[in-house]
Write an enzyme that holds these catalytic residues in place. Sequence first.
Site, PDB file in Angstrom:
ATOM      1  N   ASP A   1       0.862  -1.186   0.000  1.00  0.00           N
ATOM      2  CA  ASP A   1       0.000   0.000   0.000  1.00  0.00           C
ATOM      3  C   ASP A   1       0.897   1.235   0.000  1.00  0.00           C
ATOM      4  O   ASP A   1       1.888   1.291   0.745  1.00  0.00           O
ATOM      5  CB  ASP A   1      -0.898  -0.015   1.244  1.00  0.00           C
ATOM      6  CG  ASP A   1      -1.879   1.149   1.254  1.00  0.00           C
ATOM      7  OD1 ASP A   1      -1.500   2.243   1.699  1.00  0.00           O
ATOM      8  OD2 ASP A   1      -3.016   0.963   0.809  1.00  0.00           O
TER       9      ASP A   1
ATOM     10  N   ASN B   1      -2.502  13.350  -3.257  1.00  0.00           N
ATOM     11  CA  ASN B   1      -3.687  13.857  -3.958  1.00  0.00           C
ATOM     12  C   ASN B   1      -4.094  15.229  -3.448  1.00  0.00           C
ATOM     13  O   ASN B   1      -4.422  16.132  -4.226  1.00  0.00           O
ATOM     14  CB  ASN B   1      -4.856  12.883  -3.779  1.00  0.00           C
ATOM     15  CG  ASN B   1      -4.772  11.702  -4.735  1.00  0.00           C
ATOM     16  OD1 ASN B   1      -4.196  11.827  -5.813  1.00  0.00           O
ATOM     17  ND2 ASN B   1      -5.322  10.577  -4.343  1.00  0.00           N
TER      18      ASN B   1
ATOM     19  N   ASP C   1      -2.633  10.084  -9.954  1.00  0.00           N
ATOM     20  CA  ASP C   1      -2.749   9.071 -11.011  1.00  0.00           C
ATOM     21  C   ASP C   1      -1.393   8.772 -11.629  1.00  0.00           C
ATOM     22  O   ASP C   1      -1.064   7.612 -11.921  1.00  0.00           O
ATOM     23  CB  ASP C   1      -3.723   9.552 -12.088  1.00  0.00           C
ATOM     24  CG  ASP C   1      -5.153   9.614 -11.589  1.00  0.00           C
ATOM     25  OD1 ASP C   1      -5.433   9.046 -10.524  1.00  0.00           O
ATOM     26  OD2 ASP C   1      -5.980  10.239 -12.278  1.00  0.00           O
TER      27      ASP C   1
ATOM     28  N   GLU D   1      -4.915   2.758  -3.598  1.00  0.00           N
ATOM     29  CA  GLU D   1      -3.458   2.659  -3.734  1.00  0.00           C
ATOM     30  C   GLU D   1      -2.942   1.322  -3.239  1.00  0.00           C
ATOM     31  O   GLU D   1      -1.766   1.200  -2.877  1.00  0.00           O
ATOM     32  CB  GLU D   1      -2.783   3.808  -2.964  1.00  0.00           C
ATOM     33  CG  GLU D   1      -2.976   3.776  -1.461  1.00  0.00           C
ATOM     34  CD  GLU D   1      -4.252   4.469  -1.013  1.00  0.00           C
ATOM     35  OE1 GLU D   1      -4.337   4.818   0.170  1.00  0.00           O
ATOM     36  OE2 GLU D   1      -5.158   4.664  -1.852  1.00  0.00           O
TER      37      GLU D   1
END
Length: 635
Positions: free
Chosen positions: A474, A482, A491, A517
């Site tokens: 992860d 973000n 992204d 993620e």
Amino acid sequence: MKKKTSRIRRLRIDAAGSAMKHPGQGLTRGWLLAAILFCIPVFVLASPQVEEKLVQAEGMRSSEPVRLRHLLGELRDMEGQATPLQNARIRYLHAYAKAYAGEYDEAIGEARKLLAEADDVDVKVRAGGLIVNSHAATRNFAEGLRQLESTLQLVPGVKSDDVRWHIWVAAAVLYNQIGQYELGLEFSRKLEASPIKPRTKCFAGQLRLEALLNISGLPEKDSEITEVIDYCVEQKELVVANLTRILLARKWAAEGDRRKAIALLRRHLGEAEETRYPRLSVEMHGLLAQYLLEEQQIAAAEAHARRVTREASGIAFTLPLAMAHKTLYQIAERRNDVGAMLQHYRNYAEADKAYLNDVKAREMAYQIVRQETLQKSQQINQLDQKNQLLQLQSRLDQQSAQNTRLVVLLLVVLIASIGYWAFKVKRVQLSLKKLAETDALTGVCNRHNFTLRAEHSLAQCARAGEEAALVMFDLDHFKQINDRHGHQTGDWALKQVTQACQNFCRRIDALGRLGGEEFAFLLHGCDMRNARRMAEDCRMRIAGIDTRETGFDFPITASFGVTTTAVSGYSLAKLLSHADKALYRAKHLGRNRVCGTDDEPMVSVLGEAGEIPAVLAEDAALDGDYRAARLERAC
């Protein structure tokens, strides 16, 4: 009535506005309809009342379309009083009114019927010219050329000069439109050499200049161009006058005097917009955008280019639209706006492709008809050299061969169609299968497909008595990426992580994005030691991703959890659960590390300053094939 008038006005604006076209393409639909409007000659009188109505209808055909329809209705009621020739003229006007209103298919049908039934050559030529213009307006250039060829053969028998000039205008417009400028120039010069009406002379001058531009270039003296402009202005043909001004502006720009060209276009831009012909306005705005950008007037160039994209968005095959997107792309490039650059370049590529396809279609239509004409001429010459008996035998043989070719062609088309659609269906199936199995952003397996592949691999390992490992990882602090740098950067980070991890995945392994993620590996035939080593290599590769190309400098790290079937069994759900617990233990211990179900989290191999040791950095630089081979040997 008001609604109907507005509709016809819009049709006129769209048709005449379509005159706006790049010099390489000639005139478009507005010219084609304008060609219909030229010459309706006065025939020999028979019934004075019918003739009076006919003259009124012919005089208001372009200025009062609603009144024209009313007069045509009255003329229809007076058919019993009219001579056959007057009835033919009435039928022509009805077909013309349908073409003017955009009902081209019906107009072509009525004109063809009139062409077949009329006895007067002038009526036949006018009907043929209407068919030519209607086919060109619907971009059916091949049929338009065929009709033009057959109609021109009737011209020697025409009694009225106006009818002869009418078909010559139609020929010049059509040939310019399909890129056969030599032929367009020939007919425009024939028009100018004739005692034509003033309005026709305006159109002929513009057609000649357009053809010259694409053959040898415009005349060196500007006075030859300005004479045409002044003459069209006197005749109140502002659309044609401004089209000619556009040719003059192009000439000045090509000679290096862009400022003079800009001044000319700006001076008459308002007049062009007042005509409410969209293609004329689009062409002027497009040229202004191009020339102003070359003069480094960025803001003004952008304003004109955006005006073009708004007004010409529904016209897929115009060059001004393509050049406007190119101008916006160049402006975005100067501003270093990568997102805008990509969008405008895509728009430019699509518009330019549509424009080039349209050019090819016109050229193909001309070549097809030209080849047909040559074949017809050869067949006629051969038939003339034979006697009547041989001609009959030849016709029978040709018919038989033609029937055979048609049967063969139908079979070929049928087989090709079946093969084509089978291929299309297979492609769609593969495309849908790929969409259903892969993650749209990263291109790896989605959760559903990863589950299927992992369960299949675990079943194989269970039957063979082999061990398998599950690695789950992860990204650390991904939400902060973000929030601080935007989802586009997030992204990008996910894609880079996926590319880095794919190098460690063999063909028999499975890599999937479980959500957000979170990712997972299912390593076929691997024990805990080798799985943890692969996870550590993958962690180092992720930590080494350079994020500066996004415009931001931020770290990317991941926490890993590892388990094997020796600990968790061959149940995928239990493997995922144990690996998830190990992953959260890695998170709890400080992130950016590997933890396994053996409760011995692997210590970070980063130095105190966060740098990768030289030996590990060299190992991390190994390519994907070598790593996959090494993992296969280890497992």
